[in-house]
Design a protein around this motif. Structure first.
Motif, mmCIF file in Angstrom:
data_model
loop_
_atom_site.group_PDB
_atom_site.id
_atom_site.type_symbol
_atom_site.label_atom_id
_atom_site.label_comp_id
_atom_site.label_asym_id
_atom_site.label_seq_id
_atom_site.Cartn_x
_atom_site.Cartn_y
_atom_site.Cartn_z
ATOM 1 N N GLY A 201 0.825 -1.189 0.000
ATOM 2 C CA GLY A 201 0.000 0.000 0.000
ATOM 3 C C GLY A 201 0.863 1.244 0.000
ATOM 4 N N SER A 202 0.255 2.371 0.252
ATOM 5 C CA SER A 202 0.988 3.632 0.320
ATOM 6 C C SER A 202 0.458 4.435 1.497
ATOM 7 C CB SER A 202 0.831 4.428 -0.978
ATOM 8 O OG SER A 202 -0.539 4.777 -1.184
ATOM 9 N N ALA A 203 1.262 5.386 1.945
ATOM 10 C CA ALA A 203 0.875 6.221 3.080
ATOM 11 C C ALA A 203 1.258 7.666 2.801
ATOM 12 C CB ALA A 203 1.539 5.735 4.363
ATOM 13 N N THR A 204 0.350 8.574 3.112
ATOM 14 C CA THR A 204 0.619 10.005 2.996
ATOM 15 C C THR A 204 0.985 10.541 4.367
ATOM 16 O OG1 THR A 204 -0.978 10.208 1.195
ATOM 17 C CG2 THR A 204 -0.311 12.240 2.312
ATOM 18 N N VAL A 205 2.093 11.256 4.437
ATOM 19 C CA VAL A 205 2.532 11.830 5.709
ATOM 20 C C VAL A 205 1.629 13.020 6.048
ATOM 21 C CG1 VAL A 205 4.421 12.913 6.982
ATOM 22 C CG2 VAL A 205 4.910 11.116 5.297
ATOM 23 N N LEU A 206 0.890 12.900 7.155
ATOM 24 C CA LEU A 206 0.039 13.996 7.615
ATOM 25 C C LEU A 206 0.788 14.940 8.549
ATOM 26 C CD1 LEU A 206 -3.234 11.996 8.382
ATOM 27 C CD2 LEU A 206 -2.597 13.192 6.276
ATOM 28 N N GLY A 207 1.775 14.396 9.242
ATOM 29 C CA GLY A 207 2.561 15.195 10.181
ATOM 30 C C GLY A 207 3.532 14.303 10.918
ATOM 31 N N THR A 208 4.429 14.925 11.643
ATOM 32 C CA THR A 208 5.401 14.183 12.440
ATOM 33 C C THR A 208 5.455 14.776 13.839
ATOM 34 O OG1 THR A 208 7.243 15.598 11.722
ATOM 35 C CG2 THR A 208 6.826 13.602 10.432
ATOM 36 N N PHE A 209 5.994 14.014 14.783
ATOM 37 C CA PHE A 209 6.185 14.491 16.141
ATOM 38 C C PHE A 209 7.431 13.848 16.730
ATOM 39 C CE2 PHE A 209 3.266 10.917 16.132
ATOM 40 C CZ PHE A 209 3.755 10.076 17.120
ATOM 41 N N ALA A 210 8.010 14.514 17.713
ATOM 42 C CA ALA A 210 9.263 14.051 18.312
ATOM 43 C C ALA A 210 9.019 12.884 19.260
ATOM 44 C CB ALA A 210 9.937 15.196 19.063
ATOM 45 N N LEU A 211 10.000 12.025 19.381
ATOM 46 C CA LEU A 211 9.945 10.904 20.311
ATOM 47 C C LEU A 211 11.124 10.955 21.287
ATOM 48 C CD1 LEU A 211 8.750 7.927 18.075
ATOM 49 C CD2 LEU A 211 7.490 9.120 19.857
ATOM 50 N N ASN A 212 11.380 12.172 21.782
ATOM 51 C CA ASN A 212 12.399 12.374 22.813
ATOM 52 C C ASN A 212 13.784 11.873 22.416
ATOM 53 O OD1 ASN A 212 10.421 13.485 24.498
ATOM 54 N ND2 ASN A 212 9.891 11.486 25.342
ATOM 55 N N GLY A 213 14.139 12.061 21.147
ATOM 56 C CA GLY A 213 15.491 11.704 20.710
ATOM 57 C C GLY A 213 15.751 10.223 20.575
ATOM 58 N N LEU A 251 15.501 11.544 5.263
ATOM 59 C CA LEU A 251 14.855 12.495 6.172
ATOM 60 C C LEU A 251 13.995 13.517 5.432
ATOM 61 C CD1 LEU A 251 17.718 13.145 8.779
ATOM 62 C CD2 LEU A 251 15.515 12.034 9.192
ATOM 63 N N HIS A 252 14.389 13.828 4.188
ATOM 64 C CA HIS A 252 13.599 14.791 3.417
ATOM 65 C C HIS A 252 12.222 14.254 3.052
ATOM 66 C CE1 HIS A 252 15.377 12.168 0.358
ATOM 67 N NE2 HIS A 252 14.405 12.568 -0.462
ATOM 68 N N ARG A 253 12.018 12.954 3.208
ATOM 69 C CA ARG A 253 10.737 12.338 2.852
ATOM 70 C C ARG A 253 9.759 12.308 4.028
ATOM 71 N NH1 ARG A 253 12.101 6.708 0.046
ATOM 72 N NH2 ARG A 253 9.908 6.896 -0.646
ATOM 73 N N ASN A 259 4.256 11.000 -0.133
ATOM 74 C CA ASN A 259 3.712 9.642 -0.247
ATOM 75 C C ASN A 259 4.838 8.629 -0.099
ATOM 76 O OD1 ASN A 259 0.922 10.188 -0.723
ATOM 77 N ND2 ASN A 259 1.441 10.849 -2.801
ATOM 78 N N LEU A 260 4.597 7.609 0.718
ATOM 79 C CA LEU A 260 5.612 6.595 0.992
ATOM 80 C C LEU A 260 5.038 5.210 0.737
ATOM 81 C CD1 LEU A 260 6.893 8.006 4.416
ATOM 82 C CD2 LEU A 260 8.026 8.244 2.192
ATOM 83 N N PRO A 261 5.817 4.293 0.156
ATOM 84 C CA PRO A 261 5.363 2.909 0.001
ATOM 85 C C PRO A 261 5.422 2.190 1.350
ATOM 86 C CG PRO A 261 7.603 3.160 -0.818
ATOM 87 C CD PRO A 261 7.135 4.533 -0.455
ATOM 88 N N VAL A 262 4.406 1.410 1.644
ATOM 89 C CA VAL A 262 4.356 0.725 2.938
ATOM 90 C C VAL A 262 3.899 -0.709 2.749
ATOM 91 C CG1 VAL A 262 3.887 2.850 4.241
ATOM 92 C CG2 VAL A 262 1.969 1.473 3.389
ATOM 93 N N ARG A 263 4.111 -1.483 3.816
ATOM 94 C CA ARG A 263 3.565 -2.828 3.923
ATOM 95 C C ARG A 263 2.831 -2.899 5.264
ATOM 96 N NH1 ARG A 263 3.916 -6.799 -0.354
ATOM 97 N NH2 ARG A 263 5.425 -5.920 -1.824
ATOM 98 N N VAL A 264 1.665 -3.541 5.248
ATOM 99 C CA VAL A 264 0.801 -3.569 6.429
ATOM 100 C C VAL A 264 0.505 -5.008 6.817
ATOM 101 C CG1 VAL A 264 -1.434 -2.857 7.380
ATOM 102 C CG2 VAL A 264 -0.235 -1.379 5.754
ATOM 103 N N ALA A 265 0.564 -5.297 8.120
ATOM 104 C CA ALA A 265 0.239 -6.635 8.602
ATOM 105 C C ALA A 265 -1.237 -6.927 8.363
ATOM 106 C CB ALA A 265 0.566 -6.752 10.084
ATOM 107 N N ALA A 266 -1.535 -8.063 7.750
ATOM 108 C CA ALA A 266 -2.917 -8.415 7.434
ATOM 109 C C ALA A 266 -3.758 -8.577 8.688
ATOM 110 C CB ALA A 266 -2.940 -9.699 6.608
#
Length: 278
Positions: A201-213, A251-253, A259-266
């Motif tokens: 499948g594919s995924a569109t990046v809606l936003g990002t957030f930090a995970l404390n480094g 990182l620029h992506r 849009n990013l290519p992804v694989r999802v657990a069924a």
């Protein structure tokens, strides 16, 4: 309160009688010797009775006003303003053992200036993420353990327990350190396995957030993603929040709209792996 009011009125009435007698005696000529003592005693009793009556009326009025805050109190329940403070201190303790586990991203936090049991009361704006449901925002107030002051900041992920019947009602699980109750980090679970057997499948990046480094074992940064996932098999698009390793060259992506290519657990659509090499 009724007895106090009746006593005050009785004392005030006696004082009024003595005061009237004293005034009457002071108008006589020659003035009788009891006039002045009667006037003074009457004045004192009148003031004392009036004060007692006024206090009784005030106490009764405050009692009626405070009862508005405690419509369902019982002999074992603390009501009124004291009940409000007690409720703030107790929080949603029932959820800590019976609530549904979830995670919450701290969007913002404000010191209310109130302390309960010497702990600061904080107003949180949280974005809650639970399995099988879209993330949602909720305003929540809870005391912050002093040992975690400075460790809990906007962008931090907290473990929470929510009321399944009222999802906006929750309790923060402080037994889980901040950041460790966060979104599933697919790279540390089985990214290679997901990429090998997952649904494309594919995924569109809606936003990002930090995970404390946080970083992966090879040193790559782990970034928190908010993604809209669309599977090639025709399922309806859905949103997911997760932490994922990002190679430095990609990182620029991570910008919103990418849009990013992804694989999802069924078996679990929340488990998503980004295929950086595709």
């Amino acid at each position: 309160m009724t007895r106090m009011r009746m006593l005050g009125m009785a004392v005030g009435g006696c004082g009024a009688v003595l005061l009237a007698a004293g005034i009457t005696g002071m108008t006589m000529w020659p003035m009788p010797g009891w006039a002045t003592p009667a006037f003074v005693s009457g004045m004192m009793l009148t003031l004392l009775g009036s004060g007692a009556t006024a206090w009784a009326f005030h106490a009764a009025t405050m009692s009626r006003v405070m009862s508005a805050f405690e419509p369902n109190t019982s002999a074992t329940t603390v009501g009124g303003l004291f009940g409000m403070v007690h409720e703030m201190a107790r929080g949603n303790d029932d959820l800590r053992s019976g609530g549904t586990p979830a995670t919450a991203l701290v969007i913002s936090m404000t010191d209310t200036g109130v302390t309960v049991n010497d702990l600061p009361m904080v107003a949180f704006e949280l974005e809650v993420c639970r399995a099988g449901a879209a993330p949602y925002r909720v305003s929540h107030r809870e005391t912050l353990p002093r040992l975690l002051v400075g460790a809990v900041l906007p962008g931090c992920v907290l473990a929470v327990r929510i009321d399944p019947a009222r999802p906006e009602r929750l309790a923060i699980d402080w037994s889980v350190p901040p950041g460790e109750g966060g979104p599933v980090i697919t790279e540390r679970l089985s990214a290679a396995d997901l990429l090998a057997r997952g649904l494309p499948g594919s995924a569109t990046v809606l936003g990002t957030f930090a995970l404390n480094g946080m970083t992966a074992e090879n040193g790559d940064p782990i970034v928190g993603f908010m993604l809209r996932v669309t599977l090639d098999s025709g399922y309806s698009p859905y949103e997911v929040r997760l932490g994922h390793r990002v190679p430095s060259a990609h990182l620029h992506r991570t910008l919103p709209g990418t849009n990013l290519p992804v694989r999802v657990a069924a078996e679990d659509p929340e488990k998503v792996a980004i295929d950086w090499e595709a």
